[in-house]
Motif scaffolding. Structure first.
Motif, PDB file in Angstrom:
ATOM      1  N   ARG A   1      21.013 -27.978 -43.843  1.00 20.40           N
ATOM      2  CA  ARG A   1      21.430 -27.856 -45.233  1.00 20.40           C
ATOM      3  C   ARG A   1      20.639 -28.882 -46.035  1.00 20.40           C
ATOM      4  O   ARG A   1      20.576 -30.051 -45.661  1.00 20.40           O
ATOM      5  N   ILE A   2      20.032 -28.431 -47.113  1.00 25.69           N
ATOM      6  CA  ILE A   2      19.217 -29.297 -47.959  1.00 25.69           C
ATOM      7  C   ILE A   2      20.011 -29.645 -49.213  1.00 25.69           C
ATOM      8  O   ILE A   2      20.524 -28.754 -49.887  1.00 25.69           O
ATOM      9  N   VAL A   3      20.081 -30.937 -49.541  1.00 23.56           N
ATOM     10  CA  VAL A   3      20.760 -31.378 -50.756  1.00 23.56           C
ATOM     11  C   VAL A   3      19.705 -31.701 -51.800  1.00 23.56           C
ATOM     12  O   VAL A   3      18.860 -32.565 -51.595  1.00 23.56           O
ATOM     13  N   THR A   4      19.746 -30.968 -52.892  1.00 22.18           N
ATOM     14  CA  THR A   4      18.866 -31.207 -54.021  1.00 22.18           C
ATOM     15  C   THR A   4      19.583 -30.684 -55.263  1.00 22.18           C
ATOM     16  O   THR A   4      20.165 -29.597 -55.224  1.00 22.18           O
ATOM     17  N   PRO A   5      19.606 -31.468 -56.333  1.00 21.51           N
ATOM     18  CA  PRO A   5      20.375 -31.054 -57.506  1.00 21.51           C
ATOM     19  C   PRO A   5      19.916 -29.710 -58.075  1.00 21.51           C
ATOM     20  O   PRO A   5      18.741 -29.364 -58.020  1.00 21.51           O
ATOM     21  N   ARG A   6      20.872 -28.983 -58.619  1.00 23.42           N
ATOM     22  CA  ARG A   6      20.545 -27.727 -59.291  1.00 23.42           C
ATOM     23  C   ARG A   6      19.649 -28.048 -60.483  1.00 23.42           C
ATOM     24  O   ARG A   6      19.764 -29.089 -61.093  1.00 23.42           O
TER      25      ARG A   6
ATOM     26  N   LEU B   1      20.634 -24.333 -49.522  1.00 25.25           N
ATOM     27  CA  LEU B   1      20.408 -25.329 -50.566  1.00 25.25           C
ATOM     28  C   LEU B   1      21.741 -25.670 -51.217  1.00 25.25           C
ATOM     29  O   LEU B   1      22.453 -24.784 -51.681  1.00 25.25           O
ATOM     30  N   CYS B   2      22.057 -26.951 -51.251  1.00 28.22           N
ATOM     31  CA  CYS B   2      23.332 -27.415 -51.817  1.00 28.22           C
ATOM     32  C   CYS B   2      23.041 -28.377 -52.965  1.00 28.22           C
ATOM     33  O   CYS B   2      22.074 -29.130 -52.913  1.00 28.22           O
ATOM     34  N   GLY B   3      23.898 -28.377 -53.971  1.00 31.15           N
ATOM     35  CA  GLY B   3      23.708 -29.225 -55.133  1.00 31.15           C
ATOM     36  C   GLY B   3      24.188 -30.651 -54.940  1.00 31.15           C
ATOM     37  O   GLY B   3      23.791 -31.548 -55.679  1.00 31.15           O
ATOM     38  N   SER B   4      25.040 -30.875 -53.940  1.00 32.63           N
ATOM     39  CA  SER B   4      25.562 -32.223 -53.697  1.00 32.63           C
ATOM     40  C   SER B   4      25.803 -32.409 -52.198  1.00 32.63           C
ATOM     41  O   SER B   4      25.901 -31.431 -51.450  1.00 32.63           O
ATOM     42  N   ALA B   5      25.918 -33.661 -51.800  1.00 34.40           N
ATOM     43  CA  ALA B   5      26.208 -33.948 -50.393  1.00 34.40           C
ATOM     44  C   ALA B   5      27.580 -33.404 -50.016  1.00 34.40           C
ATOM     45  O   ALA B   5      27.765 -32.869 -48.924  1.00 34.40           O
ATOM     46  N   MET B   6      28.543 -33.513 -50.921  1.00 41.78           N
ATOM     47  CA  MET B   6      29.888 -33.009 -50.649  1.00 41.78           C
ATOM     48  C   MET B   6      29.850 -31.497 -50.397  1.00 41.78           C
ATOM     49  O   MET B   6      30.492 -31.009 -49.461  1.00 41.78           O
TER      50      MET B   6
ATOM     51  N   ARG C   1      14.190 -28.386 -56.080  1.00 43.49           N
ATOM     52  CA  ARG C   1      14.964 -27.167 -55.812  1.00 43.49           C
ATOM     53  C   ARG C   1      14.224 -25.928 -56.308  1.00 43.49           C
ATOM     54  O   ARG C   1      14.160 -24.918 -55.613  1.00 43.49           O
ATOM     55  N   ARG C   2      13.655 -26.008 -57.505  1.00 42.43           N
ATOM     56  CA  ARG C   2      12.895 -24.865 -58.032  1.00 42.43           C
ATOM     57  C   ARG C   2      11.699 -24.555 -57.133  1.00 42.43           C
ATOM     58  O   ARG C   2      11.370 -23.398 -56.902  1.00 42.43           O
ATOM     59  N   MET C   3      11.053 -25.601 -56.612  1.00 42.68           N
ATOM     60  CA  MET C   3       9.909 -25.392 -55.720  1.00 42.68           C
ATOM     61  C   MET C   3      10.361 -24.735 -54.421  1.00 42.68           C
ATOM     62  O   MET C   3       9.709 -23.812 -53.929  1.00 42.68           O
ATOM     63  N   LEU C   4      11.485 -25.188 -53.863  1.00 46.58           N
ATOM     64  CA  LEU C   4      12.000 -24.578 -52.637  1.00 46.58           C
ATOM     65  C   LEU C   4      12.352 -23.108 -52.867  1.00 46.58           C
ATOM     66  O   LEU C   4      12.084 -22.261 -52.012  1.00 46.58           O
ATOM     67  N   GLN C   5      12.908 -22.798 -54.027  1.00 53.03           N
ATOM     68  CA  GLN C   5      13.240 -21.406 -54.338  1.00 53.03           C
ATOM     69  C   GLN C   5      11.979 -20.584 -54.566  1.00 53.03           C
ATOM     70  O   GLN C   5      11.900 -19.434 -54.133  1.00 53.03           O
ATOM     71  N   LEU C   6      11.000 -21.164 -55.230  1.00 54.12           N
ATOM     72  CA  LEU C   6       9.734 -20.476 -55.462  1.00 54.12           C
ATOM     73  C   LEU C   6       9.036 -20.147 -54.139  1.00 54.12           C
ATOM     74  O   LEU C   6       8.471 -19.061 -53.969  1.00 54.12           O
TER      75      LEU C   6
ATOM     76  N   PRO D   1      16.608 -38.179 -54.124  1.00 54.03           N
ATOM     77  CA  PRO D   1      15.723 -39.154 -54.757  1.00 54.03           C
ATOM     78  C   PRO D   1      14.333 -38.618 -55.110  1.00 54.03           C
ATOM     79  O   PRO D   1      13.640 -39.214 -55.918  1.00 54.03           O
ATOM     80  N   LEU D   2      13.924 -37.508 -54.504  1.00 55.17           N
ATOM     81  CA  LEU D   2      12.579 -36.993 -54.758  1.00 55.17           C
ATOM     82  C   LEU D   2      12.504 -36.345 -56.133  1.00 55.17           C
ATOM     83  O   LEU D   2      13.320 -35.501 -56.484  1.00 55.17           O
ATOM     84  N   GLU D   3      11.487 -36.729 -56.900  1.00 57.00           N
ATOM     85  CA  GLU D   3      11.271 -36.122 -58.208  1.00 57.00           C
ATOM     86  C   GLU D   3      10.456 -34.843 -58.090  1.00 57.00           C
ATOM     87  O   GLU D   3      10.610 -33.939 -58.911  1.00 57.00           O
ATOM     88  N   ASN D   4       9.584 -34.786 -57.111  1.00 56.72           N
ATOM     89  CA  ASN D   4       8.741 -33.614 -56.878  1.00 56.72           C
ATOM     90  C   ASN D   4       8.704 -33.312 -55.393  1.00 56.72           C
ATOM     91  O   ASN D   4       8.859 -34.212 -54.564  1.00 56.72           O
ATOM     92  N   LEU D   5       8.460 -32.070 -55.087  1.00 56.69           N
ATOM     93  CA  LEU D   5       8.329 -31.668 -53.694  1.00 56.69           C
ATOM     94  C   LEU D   5       6.846 -31.393 -53.440  1.00 56.69           C
ATOM     95  O   LEU D   5       6.313 -30.382 -53.876  1.00 56.69           O
TER      96      LEU D   5
END
Length: 128
Positions: free
Chosen positions: A85-90, A109-114, A95-100, A58-62
């Protein structure tokens, strides 16, 4: 399954013990997390698999507060033997901030809960 909801005006955290992992879902958009890291880790530590999935979809920004909270969470979780495990869409901003910030070096980092629930599970063999 043990479930609880922690609410505030800015954000809701839904905490559930599911079959494979403890699951924390941020059900709101907040600039900063309001729940102490120690409370979340102590709750997740009760799960027998010692896995905590944090769903940030649900977060738009980190915000910097979120980044600091996740850093504290990973540090305390490591001392308690928890895997996170962190779920944040690709291709999302969080996600970009976490990678940066190079969080992907010590957090999965996972793209989905599944994907998060399946990460590290043995592959099912198909019968021949």
């Amino acid at each position: 399954m043990v479930s609880s909801v922690m609410s505030s005006e800015a954000q809701d955290l839904v905490l559930e013990h599911r079959r494979r992992a403890a699951y924390l879902h941020v059900a709101g958009t907040a600039e900063a997390p309001i729940h102490p890291v120690s409370m979340v880790v102590n709750w997740a530590e009760m799960h027998p698999n010692k896995v905590l999935i944090v769903d940030l979809r649900p977060l738009e920004n980190l915000s910097p507060q979120w980044a600091e909270w996740l850093e504290q969470l990973s540090g305390l979780a490591e001392t308690k033997g928890l895997r996170i495990r962190i779920v944040t869409p690709r291709d999302s901003r969080p996600r970009r901030m976490l990678q940066l910030l190079r969080f992907d070096r010590f957090l999965v980092l996972c793209g989905s809960a599944m994907e998060a629930f399946r990460f590290g599970s043995p592959k099912r063999r198909t019968p021949r």
